[in-house]
Design a protein around this motif. Sequence first.
Motif: not given
Length: 618
Positions: A556-561, A571-578, A583-596
């Motif tokens: 739910r980390i990219f949900d507004p508010f 406000l819970g808007l930073g990641l949703s706006i980002s 997406k408007d740039f034609g790219g993607s943004l996602h979260l991962s949990s790396p080893d360590g």
Amino acid sequence: MQLSWRRDSIVPVGLAVAVTIATALPATRYMTGLQFDQLAGRAENTLGLAVSALRGELARYENLPALIAQHDSIRALVRDPGNGPLADQVNRELEAINALLGSSVIYAMLPDGTTVAASNHGAPDSFVGGNFAYRPYFSDALAGGEGRFFALGTTSLKRGYYFGAPIREAGRITGVLVFKVDIDPIEMTWKGADYGIVVTDPEGIIFMSDRAEWTYAAIEALTEERLARTAETRRYAETELRELPVTRGQGPGGHLLMTVPEPQGRTEYLALTEAMPEMDWTVKVLMQTRPARIQALIAVAALLSLFWVAVLIWLSLQQRRRRFEERLAVQREAQETLERRVGERTADLAEVNRRLEEEVIERRATERELRKTQSDLVQAGKLAALGQMSAALSHEFNQPLGAVRAYAENAGILLERGRIDEAQQNLADISALVERMDVLGRHLRNFARMPNTELQTVALEQVIRDTRPIIAPRLRAAGVELETEIGDGDHDGPLLVRAGPVRLQQVLVNIISNAADAVEGRPDPRIRLTARRRGDRVTVAVRDNGPGVAPGIAARIFDPFFTTKGVGKGLGLGLSISYNIVKDFGGSLHLSSPDGGGAEMLLELPAATARDLPEAAE
């Protein structure tokens, strides 16, 4: 009715049979001629490409022997062939030139034909010490002309084309430099094609072909005169020559046909020939005629089949004509009914269409309002981020302001005491502090302004550099330094992306601020930003060693508010706006949990190249 239909069909069927018998043979000849003409056209194009490729490949090396023959070290060695150290130097030079140019071998010869230096001096089959005076390329070059000759090497037993050039000194010829080119790469390009290519020498002997079994076979009679001329130049060394039993004929349209015995049987080819007088070669393209003959038969069979289909259709139409008349009346009645129903449905559709137009107008208005709201939310997110950093920024401004006040009071005291130099130094320090506050204020104004929505080519390193002053107070508050590692872009230039610089800066501020929140209070806080280009995408990774993100929250980390921070801390808007900006740039943004441990935010953007930069930036 059926009996009547058969009696009426006897005459048309008989005429159809007579037409089929009378036209089958002439049609087959005509279609075969057309197929052969098309085959000849393909062969002509293939022949032109093959000849152009041969000429182009050999033309690359045409002027190199004369150029290499001008080297002072080669001239000196020909003057003094017994000079061992000089011979070693020339051997190494020829070896380096040969490796650079990708030729087969380069060697220098004395006027008696003895080889004194060669690029293959260290090989078991070295040419050094060998005498090749019997080769035409040597005698032609020694006479002051251009030596050109194709042959099988008597030492290496490898085919090649030889270029010979005279070594001149003080207006006389003191030796010959020879340049051998390997023709195997040219021949390899012919393998696997649906046609055959052969290249013959003046005696009609095949020395290049896409079929290994045809090499060193003659398509002309091997008379004693031809064998004697070949043996005189030792063109094919000790290779046993043989005749290829070829039967020649003439096909439709006067095309030359050649029949060659092969393991699977005799194969007929359509042959096209072009001479290469500058090399004394003849190039032939051989196209198998069996597919053309089969295509001609198929075409005639198809035409006759269409003819018989037309006859049967005509007979069937005669039988069904009355049935069609009856059906016509039924269809007319059905058509009237259908027209009446269509009129009723048209009225209904017109009403539905009107309603749809009203809905479209409302949807467009809603869409415009949504875009405006989204733009306002983006700006609100930026202002919210600035609000969260206000305390740290206040400290950033208060510290230099206090220093300015102290420097100003000291400057006044120093002026009263006449210590002018020290007072000027204080004033210079005041100016530097004011410049520092101006730079920070300028970055904040650029960050807070409304961005341009058009995409452009942006230098990623510059955006990160502009982001640092804005995020620096938050990083200092968290006690962490931002480590960056930025790779190279196109042709080792700067890393470029397609984005909006202000909006991309906002995305980086949001991501790095969240990372600072995650590591604040930890014993060894670390935030690392890396950027790499992978194909047509650029990946920016921001990794921290915080507690990480639970799977339930990550969904739910990219949900507004949606926020995990305390009241008044976001406000819970930073990641949703980002997420929407990227997406408007034609790219993607996602979260991962790396080893360590920790968390890693991966930002992918379309890569750009230096030629996409505007002229002003260039």
